[in-house]
Design a protein around this motif. Structure first.
Motif, mmCIF file in Angstrom:
data_model
loop_
_atom_site.group_PDB
_atom_site.id
_atom_site.type_symbol
_atom_site.label_atom_id
_atom_site.label_comp_id
_atom_site.label_asym_id
_atom_site.label_seq_id
_atom_site.Cartn_x
_atom_site.Cartn_y
_atom_site.Cartn_z
ATOM 1 N N HIS A 191 -26.774 -44.079 -17.976
ATOM 2 C CA HIS A 191 -27.859 -44.438 -17.001
ATOM 3 C C HIS A 191 -27.446 -43.717 -15.536
ATOM 4 O O HIS A 191 -26.271 -43.365 -15.488
ATOM 5 C CB HIS A 191 -28.151 -45.801 -16.847
ATOM 6 C CG HIS A 191 -27.014 -46.791 -16.585
ATOM 7 N ND1 HIS A 191 -26.794 -47.292 -15.293
ATOM 8 C CD2 HIS A 191 -26.051 -47.115 -17.196
ATOM 9 C CE1 HIS A 191 -25.735 -47.929 -15.123
ATOM 10 N NE2 HIS A 191 -25.337 -47.948 -16.209
ATOM 11 N N ILE A 192 -28.302 -44.124 -14.662
ATOM 12 C CA ILE A 192 -28.048 -43.200 -13.098
ATOM 13 C C ILE A 192 -27.485 -41.914 -13.355
ATOM 14 O O ILE A 192 -26.658 -41.528 -12.704
ATOM 15 C CB ILE A 192 -26.999 -44.189 -12.595
ATOM 16 C CG1 ILE A 192 -26.949 -45.452 -12.617
ATOM 17 C CG2 ILE A 192 -26.974 -43.777 -10.948
ATOM 18 C CD1 ILE A 192 -25.894 -46.464 -11.991
ATOM 19 N N LEU A 193 -28.488 -41.006 -14.138
ATOM 20 C CA LEU A 193 -28.391 -39.601 -14.323
ATOM 21 C C LEU A 193 -28.720 -38.697 -13.430
ATOM 22 O O LEU A 193 -28.227 -37.672 -13.380
ATOM 23 C CB LEU A 193 -28.595 -39.490 -15.751
ATOM 24 C CG LEU A 193 -28.065 -40.085 -16.896
ATOM 25 C CD1 LEU A 193 -28.879 -39.725 -18.156
ATOM 26 C CD2 LEU A 193 -26.491 -39.700 -17.149
ATOM 27 N N THR A 194 -29.463 -39.521 -12.475
ATOM 28 C CA THR A 194 -30.330 -38.563 -11.467
ATOM 29 C C THR A 194 -29.168 -38.091 -10.322
ATOM 30 O O THR A 194 -29.280 -36.930 -9.908
ATOM 31 C CB THR A 194 -31.352 -39.193 -10.650
ATOM 32 O OG1 THR A 194 -30.984 -40.628 -10.297
ATOM 33 C CG2 THR A 194 -32.648 -39.605 -11.818
ATOM 34 N N SER A 195 -28.206 -38.664 -10.162
ATOM 35 C CA SER A 195 -27.113 -38.271 -9.066
ATOM 36 C C SER A 195 -26.082 -37.365 -9.751
ATOM 37 O O SER A 195 -25.293 -36.925 -8.925
ATOM 38 C CB SER A 195 -26.517 -39.659 -8.650
ATOM 39 O OG SER A 195 -25.919 -40.267 -9.513
ATOM 40 N N LYS A 196 -26.046 -37.247 -11.176
ATOM 41 C CA LYS A 196 -25.103 -36.410 -11.594
ATOM 42 C C LYS A 196 -25.845 -34.908 -11.616
ATOM 43 O O LYS A 196 -27.164 -34.787 -11.797
ATOM 44 C CB LYS A 196 -24.938 -36.706 -12.930
ATOM 45 C CG LYS A 196 -23.971 -38.136 -12.816
ATOM 46 C CD LYS A 196 -23.806 -38.628 -14.153
ATOM 47 C CE LYS A 196 -23.072 -39.902 -13.940
ATOM 48 N NZ LYS A 196 -23.828 -41.241 -14.156
ATOM 49 N N ASN A 225 -22.340 -31.156 -14.663
ATOM 50 C CA ASN A 225 -21.792 -32.533 -15.157
ATOM 51 C C ASN A 225 -22.321 -33.110 -16.326
ATOM 52 O O ASN A 225 -21.374 -33.408 -17.437
ATOM 53 C CB ASN A 225 -21.745 -33.439 -13.926
ATOM 54 C CG ASN A 225 -20.750 -34.765 -14.049
ATOM 55 O OD1 ASN A 225 -20.044 -34.643 -15.083
ATOM 56 N ND2 ASN A 225 -20.856 -35.553 -13.383
ATOM 57 N N LYS A 226 -23.710 -33.324 -16.546
ATOM 58 C CA LYS A 226 -24.167 -34.049 -17.719
ATOM 59 C C LYS A 226 -23.861 -33.241 -18.852
ATOM 60 O O LYS A 226 -23.738 -33.626 -20.170
ATOM 61 C CB LYS A 226 -25.657 -34.385 -17.341
ATOM 62 C CG LYS A 226 -25.960 -35.528 -16.312
ATOM 63 C CD LYS A 226 -27.479 -35.537 -16.187
ATOM 64 C CE LYS A 226 -28.044 -34.584 -15.327
ATOM 65 N NZ LYS A 226 -29.564 -35.056 -14.980
ATOM 66 N N ARG A 227 -24.152 -31.683 -18.669
ATOM 67 C CA ARG A 227 -23.872 -30.892 -20.059
ATOM 68 C C ARG A 227 -22.313 -31.133 -20.458
ATOM 69 O O ARG A 227 -22.223 -31.173 -21.856
ATOM 70 C CB ARG A 227 -24.174 -29.550 -19.532
ATOM 71 C CG ARG A 227 -24.223 -28.635 -20.760
ATOM 72 C CD ARG A 227 -24.884 -27.053 -20.316
ATOM 73 N NE ARG A 227 -24.075 -26.413 -19.133
ATOM 74 C CZ ARG A 227 -24.625 -26.370 -18.027
ATOM 75 N NH1 ARG A 227 -25.720 -26.792 -17.621
ATOM 76 N NH2 ARG A 227 -23.663 -25.657 -17.097
#
Length: 65
Positions: A31-36, A40-42
């Motif tokens: 969660h809180i993926l909008t700030s990443k 980074n997420k990949r």
């Protein structure tokens, strides 16, 4: 000698590779993926190998995997 019980929590989190190393997944992916960042997420999707210091303890938890 009796069999050793596998720690079921560890069994869900770790897998052994063909060469006997222990694979793990990354944290910070739920969660809180909008700030990443996209990059980074990949990179968090990819697996990683457990460091040698921790590998011995984790191997004890998953003896038959």
């Amino acid at each position: 000698m009796p069999k050793i019980k596998t720690n079921r929590g560890a069994a869900k989190r770790f897998k052994k590779t063909g060469t006997g190393k222990i694979k793990r997944s990354h944290a910070f992916t739920s969660h809180i993926l909008t700030s990443k960042t996209r990059k980074n997420k990949r990179n968090l999707r990819k697996g990683a190998i457990v460091e040698g210091v921790d590998a011995k303890n984790i191997a004890r938890l998953i003896p038959y995997m």
